[in-house]
Enzyme design. Structure first.
Site, PDB file in Angstrom:
ATOM      1  N   ILE B 104       0.821  -1.212   0.000  1.00  0.00           N
ATOM      2  CA  ILE B 104       0.000   0.000   0.000  1.00  0.00           C
ATOM      3  C   ILE B 104       0.855   1.262   0.000  1.00  0.00           C
ATOM      4  O   ILE B 104       0.373   2.326  -0.331  1.00  0.00           O
ATOM      5  CB  ILE B 104      -0.982   0.005   1.198  1.00  0.00           C
ATOM      6  N   LYS B 105       2.116   1.158   0.375  1.00  0.00           N
ATOM      7  CA  LYS B 105       3.049   2.306   0.383  1.00  0.00           C
ATOM      8  C   LYS B 105       2.406   3.573   0.931  1.00  0.00           C
ATOM      9  O   LYS B 105       2.585   4.656   0.378  1.00  0.00           O
ATOM     10  CB  LYS B 105       3.626   2.541  -1.013  1.00  0.00           C
ATOM     11  N   ARG B 106       1.672   3.475   2.020  1.00  0.00           N
ATOM     12  CA  ARG B 106       1.090   4.647   2.646  1.00  0.00           C
ATOM     13  C   ARG B 106       2.135   5.324   3.537  1.00  0.00           C
ATOM     14  O   ARG B 106       3.170   4.737   3.876  1.00  0.00           O
ATOM     15  CB  ARG B 106      -0.146   4.262   3.481  1.00  0.00           C
TER      16      ARG B 106
END
Lengths: 309, 309
Positions: B104-106
């Site tokens: 998700i690379k949040r």
């Protein structure tokens, strides 16, 4: 879209954006109760409460402001029902004539960034049909992966006449940990700012680029330097109000044409009724309290800009 | 969760993860046709095709592998129906005993990162109830905002016994633009790697930390240096196969205990039937082609690790 944003800012005389970042703790009891009664204490119930809360605030402020910035994390935490309300909020604000900045801070390798860009500011093809799933007008983008992670957003931007704000110097206390590190005598955020100017150069509106930057109100001196490095980039300035930024900190984010920056306040506006200053409105009239807070913010920035002249 | 991941890797003898990153162009015609017939050429139709495609690949490979890594962008681009299938894929893989790494690379400022962490690896409270909206086992996190953007993920991680992989050195061609810049004689990615080791230090499983790192297979020499800087962090290694990484490039990502790294392949596995090598399976038997590609990948890495001893 940058031309439309500037026109809206000039029309409202308000270089501000209201951050629609609802936490359940901001939502008045009577709103929560009504939603929980209808949908239960469920994700659907929480999402409905957020929707009712947002709609009232948008109705009470939309004639004063050019834009809103929903923070998708606050919706995503409630799963699918939350994300449905994110999309519904985007649609509703656009119907009211507002420009919507999706604060999504996405960023990945090329093909993956392309998918995010498609989903948020572009159109996705399914067989012979095309859909615009989240259809924001602008989105925020994280630059850590470099040009090939950002380029797909820029490409969709140019095609669809949408806009971007790239994270350059964020408003949080530990943003300096990596962003301020010195590289050949200059901080990383300046190198990122230079790239933003480059990415935006072939993606120009009438006077500003489709590609803007995020620079926190909490770092006014850095805003001053970055303003010079990216003269054609609009700067989205978070951190006003609850995070500590004030009108006088903001003047250097603007260009001499009085344009070039748009200042966000989230909690300070949407939870205004919880502040002493606006307590007299009471929870029943939370949306009117938000309107009063918007008026105060516009006046604060306006007088700071006038004083600086 | 890191203990469970290691146990699964040891049980399968396969330090690999299958990237469930479906693009419509990967999905065989007969699968698309069936979904479009039922749901039309709509977001629902696209999402159903992805679901049928994923399920077949998971069924064909789940006994061979410890984990999968769905890339949420590929679902998010199809809006709400796409995200519903993301969640359904997470659930299905967990039912099959697989560990799910949500790619998700949040990453955002504190309270916003907390919302992402809650939604993806934690539980969100609504009135008296608690929900785990996306319930991945691990997620990937972008570190650009520094400690206070990462810490909320680490906190949820510790509480829920979940795991993280923080982006350190990504696999894409322009990852070096910022990540490789020299700061006091060392590249930025090493400074980020050091922070990963610190963040992970008070969040330990039996032998490795809950807090891991992402380091691209395409940069083996950097992998070697980062392996030393973060001895207790598991490294998720993307970029094998279609992006150019090979088994021999991977040996330095592992520790001497034979552990410490898990290698992802997405397109190379899920679209294997499109490669010459597996063309004989035909589109009808795409899932069997994926199984064969998984077996080949396991053998490639196994022989590279044996040769390196």
């Amino acid at each position: 879209m940058i031309n439309r944003l500037i026109a809206k800012i000039q029309q409202t005389h308000a270089p501000i954006v209201v951050g629609l970042d609802p936490m359940l703790s901001y939502i008045p009891e009577h709103v929560l109760e009504k939603s929980f009664k209808e949908f239960g204490e469920t994700l659907e119930g929480a999402a409905d409460a957020i929707w009712q809360f947002n709609r009232a605030i948008v109705d009470a402020t939309c004639d004063l402001i050019p834009a809103v910035k929903p923070q998708i994390a606050m919706y995503e935490q409630f799963g699918i029902p939350g994300l449905e309300v994110f999309e519904r909020t985007v649609s509703y604000c656009q119907e009211k004539g507002l420009i919507v900045i999706g604060d999504i801070k996405r960023g990945d390798i090329g093909s993956t960034s392309a998918a995010y860009a498609t989903g948020h500011i572009g159109t996705v093809s399914v067989g012979g049909n095309a859909f615009a799933p989240f259809h924001e007008d602008f989105v925020t983008v994280n630059p850590y992966l470099g040009t090939d992670g950002v380029k797909p957003f820029v490409d969709v931007c140019r095609e669809e006449k949408k806009g971007l704000f790239i994270l350059v110097k964020t408003s949080n206390p530990s943003s300096g940990e990596f962003q301020d590190r010195q590289i050949e005598g200059r901080p990383l955020y300046e190198w990122v700012g230079e790239k933003v100017a480059q990415w935006g150069a072939d993606c120009m509106g009438d006077s500003y680029s489709y590609v803007g930057a995020v620079v926190g109100a909490t770092y006014p001196e850095m805003g001053k330097a970055l303003r010079r490095i990216m003269p054609k980039s609009y700067i989205l300035v978070p951190g006003y109000g609850a995070q500590g930024g004030q009108g006088k900190d903001l003047v250097h984010f603007f260009n001499e044409d009085g344009l070039g920056a748009i200042v966000n306040s989230s909690r300070g506006i949407i939870a205004a009724y919880k502040q002493e200053q606006y307590a007299s409105y009471g929870a029943e009239h939370f949306a009117e309290a938000s309107r009063a807070a918007v008026e105060a913010m516009i006046a604060d920035i306006d007088s700071a800009l006038k004083e600086a002249k």
